[in-house]
Design a protein around this motif. Sequence first.
Motif, PDB file in Angstrom:
ATOM      1  N   TYR A  21       0.828  -1.207   0.000  1.00  0.00           N
ATOM      2  CA  TYR A  21       0.000   0.000   0.000  1.00  0.00           C
ATOM      3  C   TYR A  21       0.868   1.266   0.000  1.00  0.00           C
ATOM      4  O   TYR A  21       0.630   2.188  -0.786  1.00  0.00           O
ATOM      5  CB  TYR A  21      -0.923  -0.025   1.220  1.00  0.00           C
ATOM      6  N   LEU A  22       1.869   1.299   0.850  1.00  0.00           N
ATOM      7  CA  LEU A  22       2.763   2.464   0.910  1.00  0.00           C
ATOM      8  C   LEU A  22       3.481   2.682  -0.415  1.00  0.00           C
ATOM      9  O   LEU A  22       3.622   3.822  -0.876  1.00  0.00           O
ATOM     10  CB  LEU A  22       3.777   2.293   2.043  1.00  0.00           C
ATOM     11  N   GLU A  23       3.920   1.599  -1.026  1.00  0.00           N
ATOM     12  CA  GLU A  23       4.597   1.713  -2.324  1.00  0.00           C
ATOM     13  C   GLU A  23       3.629   2.198  -3.400  1.00  0.00           C
ATOM     14  O   GLU A  23       4.002   3.012  -4.252  1.00  0.00           O
ATOM     15  CB  GLU A  23       5.249   0.380  -2.698  1.00  0.00           C
ATOM     16  N   GLU A  24       2.388   1.723  -3.355  1.00  0.00           N
ATOM     17  CA  GLU A  24       1.372   2.200  -4.310  1.00  0.00           C
ATOM     18  C   GLU A  24       1.125   3.700  -4.155  1.00  0.00           C
ATOM     19  O   GLU A  24       0.815   4.384  -5.125  1.00  0.00           O
ATOM     20  CB  GLU A  24       0.050   1.443  -4.113  1.00  0.00           C
ATOM     21  N   LEU A  25       1.276   4.202  -2.928  1.00  0.00           N
ATOM     22  CA  LEU A  25       1.108   5.628  -2.666  1.00  0.00           C
ATOM     23  C   LEU A  25       2.350   6.439  -3.076  1.00  0.00           C
ATOM     24  O   LEU A  25       2.347   7.658  -2.982  1.00  0.00           O
ATOM     25  CB  LEU A  25       0.804   5.876  -1.185  1.00  0.00           C
ATOM     26  N   GLY A  26       3.405   5.738  -3.502  1.00  0.00           N
ATOM     27  CA  GLY A  26       4.604   6.414  -3.983  1.00  0.00           C
ATOM     28  C   GLY A  26       5.716   6.576  -2.959  1.00  0.00           C
ATOM     29  O   GLY A  26       6.690   7.295  -3.203  1.00  0.00           O
ATOM     30  N   HIS A  27       5.612   5.905  -1.835  1.00  0.00           N
ATOM     31  CA  HIS A  27       6.628   6.014  -0.790  1.00  0.00           C
ATOM     32  C   HIS A  27       7.717   4.965  -0.978  1.00  0.00           C
ATOM     33  O   HIS A  27       7.464   3.876  -1.491  1.00  0.00           O
ATOM     34  CB  HIS A  27       5.994   5.873   0.593  1.00  0.00           C
ATOM     35  N   LYS A 117      -4.843   0.377   6.624  1.00  0.00           N
ATOM     36  CA  LYS A 117      -4.555   1.302   5.520  1.00  0.00           C
ATOM     37  C   LYS A 117      -5.115   2.687   5.812  1.00  0.00           C
ATOM     38  O   LYS A 117      -4.456   3.705   5.541  1.00  0.00           O
ATOM     39  CB  LYS A 117      -5.123   0.763   4.209  1.00  0.00           C
ATOM     40  N   MET A 118      -6.317   2.758   6.371  1.00  0.00           N
ATOM     41  CA  MET A 118      -6.911   4.052   6.714  1.00  0.00           C
ATOM     42  C   MET A 118      -6.090   4.759   7.789  1.00  0.00           C
ATOM     43  O   MET A 118      -5.876   5.975   7.718  1.00  0.00           O
ATOM     44  CB  MET A 118      -8.351   3.874   7.195  1.00  0.00           C
ATOM     45  N   ILE A 119      -5.627   4.010   8.767  1.00  0.00           N
ATOM     46  CA  ILE A 119      -4.794   4.579   9.831  1.00  0.00           C
ATOM     47  C   ILE A 119      -3.518   5.167   9.236  1.00  0.00           C
ATOM     48  O   ILE A 119      -3.152   6.311   9.519  1.00  0.00           O
ATOM     49  CB  ILE A 119      -4.470   3.496  10.892  1.00  0.00           C
TER      50      ILE A 119
END
Length: 149
Positions: A21-27, A117-119
Amino acid sequence: MKIAIGGDHSSIELKKEIIKYLEELGHEVKDFGTYTSESVDYPIYGKKVADEVASGRYEGGVLICGTGIGISLAANKVKGIRAAVCSEPYSAKLSKQHNNSNIIAFGARVVGVDLAKMIVKEWLDAEYEGGRHARRVGLITKIENGEEI
């Protein structure tokens, strides 16, 4: 953002989902372990992530154990760390806005994937407000440094 992540044996599956999820957000994410479901001691991984964040090599951290409590307690022993255990998004947001938290923690046995993921998203999107909160964060730093408040 460069994010360090770590957790104990109970976190393996949730940690994989959060990394994705973090990688999908670009992190940019680095996993500091554990990598197995074999029982391990969570303070080791709390300290690893906390050391990376405190050093400035990573801008923030995510920690996961059964409840998020033990691993955050270990991380908070590292000077400069303000790790907040959050089981819902509102506290995650306020932990950054009011307390300038630099690590978010939660429990793999407490929250599911979607809630985790929301957190994380609320915590990442929040910005420290400073102002009246800066005095209080300053007092926390004085306590950490063994100074009188």
